[in-house]
Scaffold this active site. Structure first.
Site, PDB file in Angstrom:
ATOM      1  N   ASP A 194       0.843  -1.247  -0.071  1.00 34.68           N
ATOM      2  CA  ASP A 194      -0.016  -0.225   0.011  1.00 34.68           C
ATOM      3  C   ASP A 194       1.043   1.263   0.105  1.00 34.68           C
ATOM      4  O   ASP A 194       1.959   1.211   0.306  1.00 34.68           O
ATOM      5  CB  ASP A 194      -0.745  -0.053   1.298  1.00 34.68           C
ATOM      6  CG  ASP A 194      -1.832  -1.179   1.551  1.00 34.68           C
ATOM      7  OD1 ASP A 194      -1.900  -1.810   0.420  1.00 34.68           O
ATOM      8  OD2 ASP A 194      -2.697  -0.959   2.354  1.00 34.68           O
ATOM      9  N   HIS A 234       3.964  -2.187   2.880  1.00 33.52           N
ATOM     10  CA  HIS A 234       3.974  -1.004   2.222  1.00 33.52           C
ATOM     11  C   HIS A 234       5.136  -0.520   1.527  1.00 33.52           C
ATOM     12  O   HIS A 234       6.277  -1.085   1.822  1.00 33.52           O
ATOM     13  CB  HIS A 234       3.683   0.073   3.122  1.00 33.52           C
ATOM     14  CG  HIS A 234       2.520  -0.059   4.189  1.00 33.52           C
ATOM     15  ND1 HIS A 234       2.343  -1.004   5.185  1.00 33.52           N
ATOM     16  CD2 HIS A 234       1.152   0.642   4.256  1.00 33.52           C
ATOM     17  CE1 HIS A 234       1.201  -0.914   5.837  1.00 33.52           C
ATOM     18  NE2 HIS A 234       0.472  -0.015   5.017  1.00 33.52           N
TER      19      HIS A 234
HETATM   20 ZN   LIG Z   1      -2.453   3.157   3.513  1.00 32.07          ZN
END
Ligand SMILES: [Zn+2]
Length: 192
Positions: A4, A148
């Site tokens: 992400d 991430h």
């Molecule tokens: Zn996020």
């Protein structure tokens, strides 16, 4: 594996390199405001067999905004991604937090909300070894791992090097368990 908050020039490129080295494919839940600045990275991500899906335009917590704001943010993101040739079917909500009306916004736009089963907590700056240990117990067929490739709000680290290191270690552990790392949209256990 899912990533992400990108794309971010250095870290997304390094995550892509690590995935290629490990023979793994993944899903990237992007912020459209960043994606429009990195069209080459988005193109490379798709060309290398990964999925590019929706995180948001800006990184908004649905429970702290009204429905109109989130609808506008979502539609702006989809319009920007469309220009890049990306038509998402999956939506990873910022912080994973839905408001009561979030499922309707998703359904109206043909989006399936995608959660996760195992959280690396990589945003805290944990080491790759600690993250592998933390998710190892959850690593089974259909497991979605959250990581991430960009620095989002609240990140307690100044880079994603440990996430890059995690990719190969996690792919190796998955391989030892007879699992292949594929994008969420190809994950039979999730696409049920
Ligand atoms: Zn996020």
């Amino acid at each position: 594996m899912t990533f992400d908050d990108g794309p971010q020039p250095r870290w997304t490129a390094e995550v892509l390199g690590a995935l290629a080295g490990a023979g793994a494919r993944a899903t990237f839940f992007v912020l459209a405001t960043k994606a429009v600045r990195e069209p080459g990275l988005v193109e490379r991500t798709l060309a290398e067999g990964h999925e590019v899906q929706l995180h948001g335009n800006h990184h908004l917590r649905h429970t702290e905004h009204d429905r109109d704001t989130i609808e506008r943010d979502t539609d702006a993101a989809l319009a920007r991604l469309d220009v890049l040739g990306v038509r998402p079917s999956l939506w990873r909500l910022p912080w994973g937090r839905a408001a009561s009306w979030t499922p309707e916004i998703a359904a109206d736009r043909g989006l399936q909300i995608a959660g996760w089963d195992a959280d690396t907590h990589d945003w805290r700056g944990d080491t790759a070894a600690a993250m592998v240990a933390a998710v190892a117990g959850d690593l089974r067929d259909g497991c979605i791992v959250l990581a991430h490739d960009g620095l989002g709000p609240g990140a307690l680290r100044d880079g994603c090097a440990e996430t890059v290191a995690l990719v190969g270690d996690l792919a190796r552990l998955a391989g030892e368990r007879g699992l292949a790392c594929v994008p969420v949209g190809e994950n039979g256990a999730v696409a049920r």
